[in-house]
Write a protein that holds these residues in place. Structure first.
Motif, mmCIF file in Angstrom:
data_model
loop_
_atom_site.group_PDB
_atom_site.id
_atom_site.type_symbol
_atom_site.label_atom_id
_atom_site.label_comp_id
_atom_site.label_asym_id
_atom_site.label_seq_id
_atom_site.Cartn_x
_atom_site.Cartn_y
_atom_site.Cartn_z
ATOM 1 N N THR A 1 41.540 27.463 46.509
ATOM 2 C CA THR A 1 40.724 26.272 45.907
ATOM 3 C C THR A 1 39.630 26.026 46.740
ATOM 4 N N ALA B 1 35.760 26.399 44.800
ATOM 5 C CA ALA B 1 35.082 25.178 45.090
ATOM 6 C C ALA B 1 33.325 25.428 45.354
ATOM 7 N N LEU C 1 39.881 27.520 36.112
ATOM 8 C CA LEU C 1 41.066 27.606 37.104
ATOM 9 C C LEU C 1 42.524 27.601 36.511
ATOM 10 N N GLN D 1 42.208 21.551 43.604
ATOM 11 C CA GLN D 1 40.847 21.718 43.094
ATOM 12 C C GLN D 1 40.341 20.336 42.782
ATOM 13 N N GLU E 1 37.617 17.660 44.693
ATOM 14 C CA GLU E 1 36.322 17.088 43.841
ATOM 15 C C GLU E 1 36.269 15.622 43.885
#
Length: 609
Positions: A371, A375, A458, A595, A599
Motif C-alpha cells: 500500500t 501510493a 490495485l 490504499q 488517500e
C-alpha cells in the motif's frame, strides 16, 4: 567383307517385350548419334516431378530411369551426329546415377536362352563377394527380368554390362532401371499377406515382426514392399481386423521414407506401445510427427538418415522425447527418468487462487508494504522511495513485445522500456549486462523516476508471498497499470519480484527488485480497471442506510466479515460491500481499504456502527 561395326542396334519391341537381334562379342555394333533419333528423351524431362507419383501409384515396368539419353557426339573437326569413336578413343564411360526409388529393375536381353540359375550364377560370380536376392524373376518374351532392392548391388550390375562372357560366346547385356514393379492390391494379395503375418505373429507377446516383409519367401511371386503407401495401408487394415490389440510392431528394413499415411496407426492400433523402424530411409525427426499420437514406450530408429543430423546424442534423445513423452527405451537403451512432476494423470489440482501466502502471519506486513510503496510510485514524485530501498539494493528491468504486430502500433510501443531492457538473451556481453544493472538505492530510485508516470490497477493485483522468514521476504506480483503522461494512456502488463530484508531501523527494505514489462492481451485490456469499489467506498458522503433485516451468511463468510470489521473499523454494511466487490478475498479487501484510506477517500459514515 562385312562393314566395320555393321551389327544392328538392339531394339526393344513394345508389343511383345523381346529383343530383335543378338549382340555377339565378335561383331561390334554400329551406333547412330543423329539428332532426333532418340524418341524416348522426353521421358526424362519430368522424371523428378513424377517421383512422388511413382511411389504412390502403380509404375510402368518399362519406365526409364538411372541412365539419361545419350547426347550426340561431335568429334574433333567433325560435324554433329558423326559416329562416336570406339572404346579407348575418347568415348565417355557410362556412369551410374542412383535413382530416387529404392528398387531397381534388371533386364537381361536373351536371358531366356539360359537357365535362371546359370544367369544368376554368372552375375553373382562377377560381383563377388557381394551377393543379392533376385526378386520376382520372370521371363518376358526372350528377356529375363528381376528386381533388386539395394542401390550398391544395382550399381555393380550396371557396370557388369557386356563384361560377362557366356558359354555360347555371347556377352551378357545388363540393363538397370530405377523403377518398381506393378502392383494391384486385390483380395488374393491380401490373403497371402495375411498368411505371412500369421506365421510372423507372436501371440504370447502380442508382437508382429514385419522385418523386410517384401523378402519373405512366401511372397516371392508378388511385389509386397511396405514403403508403398497402398501396400502399407492394406497391411494396417489386415492387422487391425485380425490383431486389434497388437502391442509391438517391427517395421525394420522396409525402406520406409514418407510416414504421413501412418497417422492412422493411432486410431487403428490403439494398444501399440513398441515400434521398431530401424534401417529405413527416414530423413528427418519431423517425419515422425504422424506417429506422435501413439503412446509409445519403446522406439527403435537406428540405421535411419535422421540420426546423422544430430552431433549431440543427448539432444537427439531430448528431441525424440518431446514427440513421445512416455518413452522409456530408445534404440535398445533404457532412458533416464524424465524430469517432471510425479503425479497421476487424473489428479485433481487445487482451485486457482488470486493470491497465495506461504504464511498467513505475513498478511498484514505485505498489505501495509505494498500500500505504501505503490501510493508513492503512482504519485507525482518517486523520490520518497529512497526510504524503501537498501543502501546496496540492485534493480533490473526487462521488456519484450507479446507479438511482432505490437511493434508497429504507436499505442503499444515499448520504446521507453526497450532502451533500458536488461534482457540477458539479447544482451550477451558481460560489460553490457553490468551497465544495465542498477546498484545502490540512488541509482535505483533515479531509474524509477525516469519511467513513465503510472496508475496501477490495485484491484487486479495477484500477489504471492513465497518466502516469509525473520531475515528474508520474497514477494511477487502480477498486474496492470496505465501510463498517465503518455499519449493515449496505454495499458501495460507487469511482473515484479521484491526481495525484502530487515533494515537497521527496525523496519524492512528492498534489497533486490526485478521488473518485467510487456503489452497487455485483449482480455487484460477488457478487464483492466473494471473491479473498483465505487459502491463500497463512494467518493462523497452518503446518508446512513435504513436498517434492514440482517442477511444470512455461511459461517466462512461471516468470519471474513467479522475479521474485516475488526481490522478496519468499518461497520458491517461497508465491510459487506467491500468483501462482495472483491469476491470475498480478505487480502484484496484489506489492501484496497488501506490504499483508499491513505488517500482519504473513505467517508466517516463507513465507521459509524
Amino acid at each position: 567383307m562385312p562393314k566395320r561395326g555393321g551389327g544392328r542396334m538392339r531394339n526393344w519391341k513394345a508389343d511383345n517385350d523381346h529383343f530383335e537381334h543378338d549382340d555377339r562379342a565378335s561383331n561390334p555394333r554400329r551406333v547412330s548419334f543423329k539428332p532426333g533419333t532418340n524418341k524416348g528423351k522426353n521421358k526424362f524431362n519430368s522424371w523428378k516431378n513424377t517421383a512422388k507419383l511413382l511411389l504412390d501409384d502403380d509404375v510402368d515396368m518399362g519406365a526409364s530411369g538411372g541412365q539419361g539419353p545419350r547426347k550426340p557426339y561431335r568429334g574433333r573437326g567433325g560435324r554433329l551426329g558423326s559416329p562416336a569413336p570406339r572404346s579407348g578413343h575418347g568415348i565417355t564411360k557410362k556412369k551410374f546415377v542412383a535413382g530416387m526409388l529404392p528398387w531397381y529393375q534388371i533386364i537381361i536381353p536373351y536371358g531366356a536362352k539360359h537357365d535362371k540359375d546359370v544367369v544368376l550364377r554368372a552375375l553373382l560370380d562377377h560381383i563377388s563377394p557381394e551377393i543379392f536376392i533376385p526378386h520376382y524373376y520372370k521371363i518376358n518374351g526372350n528377356a529375363a527380368v528381376f528386381y533388386v532392392d539395394d542401390v550398391k548391388i544395382a550399381e555393380k550390375l550396371f557396370h557388369a554390362d557386356r563384361k560377362i562372357m557366356m558359354s555360347d560366346g555371347f556377352k551378357l547385356v545388363v540393363i538397370v532401371r530405377n523403377t518398381v514393379p506393378n502392383v494391384n492390391v486385390d483380395a488374393d494379395m491380401k490373403e497371402k499377406m495375411k498368411l505371412v503375418m500369421a506365421k510372423r505373429y507372436n501371440a504370447a507377446t502380442k508382437a508382429l515382426d514385419l522385418t523386410k516383409f517384401h523378402a519373405d519367401p512366401d511372397l516371392s511371386e508378388i511385389f509386397c514392399a511396405l514403403f508403398r503407401p497402398v501396400i502399407m495401408l492394406a497391411a494396417i487394415d489386415i492387422i487391425a481386423e485380425n490383431i486389434p490389440d497388437l502391442e509391438a510392431l517391427n517395421l525394420n528394413d522396409n525402406k520406409l521414407h514418407g510416414l504421413e499415411h501412418l497417422k492412422i496407426l493411432s486410431t487403428k492400433l490403439k494398444s501399440l506401445k513398441i515400434l521398431y523402424m530401424a534401417d529405413n530411409r527416414i530423413p528427418f525427426l519431423g517425419s515422425l510427427d504422424p506417429l506422435k499420437s501413439l503412446p509409445l514406450v519403446e522406439l527403435y530408429l537406428k540405421g535411419n538418415p535422421l540420426l546423422n543430423r544430430f552431433n549431440d546424442h543427448d539432444i537427439y534423445i531430448s528431441d525424440v522425447r518431446k514427440k513421445f513423452p512416455k518413452l522409456v527405451r530408445l534404440d535398445g537403451v533404457d532412458l533416464p527418468p524424465a524430469i517432471g512432476f510425479d503425479v497421476s494423470e487424473d489428479v485433481t489440482l487445487p482451485p486457482r487462487q488470486q493470491s497465495f501466502l506461504i504464511d498467513p502471519a505475513g498478511q498484514d506486513l505485505v498489505r501495509e508494504f505494498l500500500t505504501q510503496y505503490f501510493a508513492i510510485f503512482d504519485s507525482e514524485s518517486r523520490q520518497p522511495l529512497l526510504e524503501a530501498y537498501h543502501e546496496s539494493a540492485t534493480m533490473s528491468m526487462a521488456a519484450n513485445y507479446l507479438t511482432n504486430d505490437n511493434r508497429n502500433m504507436p499505442a503499444t510501443r515499448l520504446n521507453q522500456y526497450i532502451s533500458n531492457s536488461r534482457n540477458i538473451i539479447r544482451i550477451t556481453e558481460r560489460e553490457s549486462r553490468r551497465r544495465y544493472l542498477r546498484t545502490g538505492k540512488l541509482q535505483v530510485v533515479s531509474f524509477l523516476s525516469d519511467l513513465p508516470k503510472t496508475t496501477h490497477d490495485l484491484m487486479g493485483f495477484a500477489v504471492d508471498l513465497l518466502v516469509f522468514t525473520p531475515t528474508m521476504i520474497v514477494l511477487t506480483m502480477n498486474g496492470l497499470y496505465k501510463e498517465t503522461n503518455t499519449s493515449g494512456s496505454p495499458t501495460r502488463s507487469f511482473h515484479r519480484t521484491f526481495v525484502i530484508v530487515p533494515n537497521s531501523g527496525g523496519g524492512f527494505c528492498i534489497i533486490n527488485d526485478m521488473l518485467y514489462v510487456t503489452n497487455t492481451t485483449k482480455e487484460q485490456e477488457e478487464s483492466a480497471f473494471k473491479s473498483g469499489m465505487p459502491e463500497a467506498i463512494p467518493p462523497t458522503p452518503a446518508p446512513t442506510p435504513t436498517p434492514a433485516p440482517a442477511p444470512s451468511f455461511s459461517n466462512d463468510h461471516q468470519m471474513l466479515l467479522n475479521t474485516l470489521g475488526q481490522q478496519t473499523g468499518m461497520n458491517e454494511h461497508w465491510s459487506l460491500n467491500c468483501l462482495q466487490e472483491t469476491g470475498w478475498d480478505l487480502q484484496r479487501a484489506l489492501f484496497i481499504f488501506n490504499q483508499l484510506q491513505s488517500e482519504g477517500k473513505i467517508p466517516p459514515e463507513a465507521f459509524i456502527k
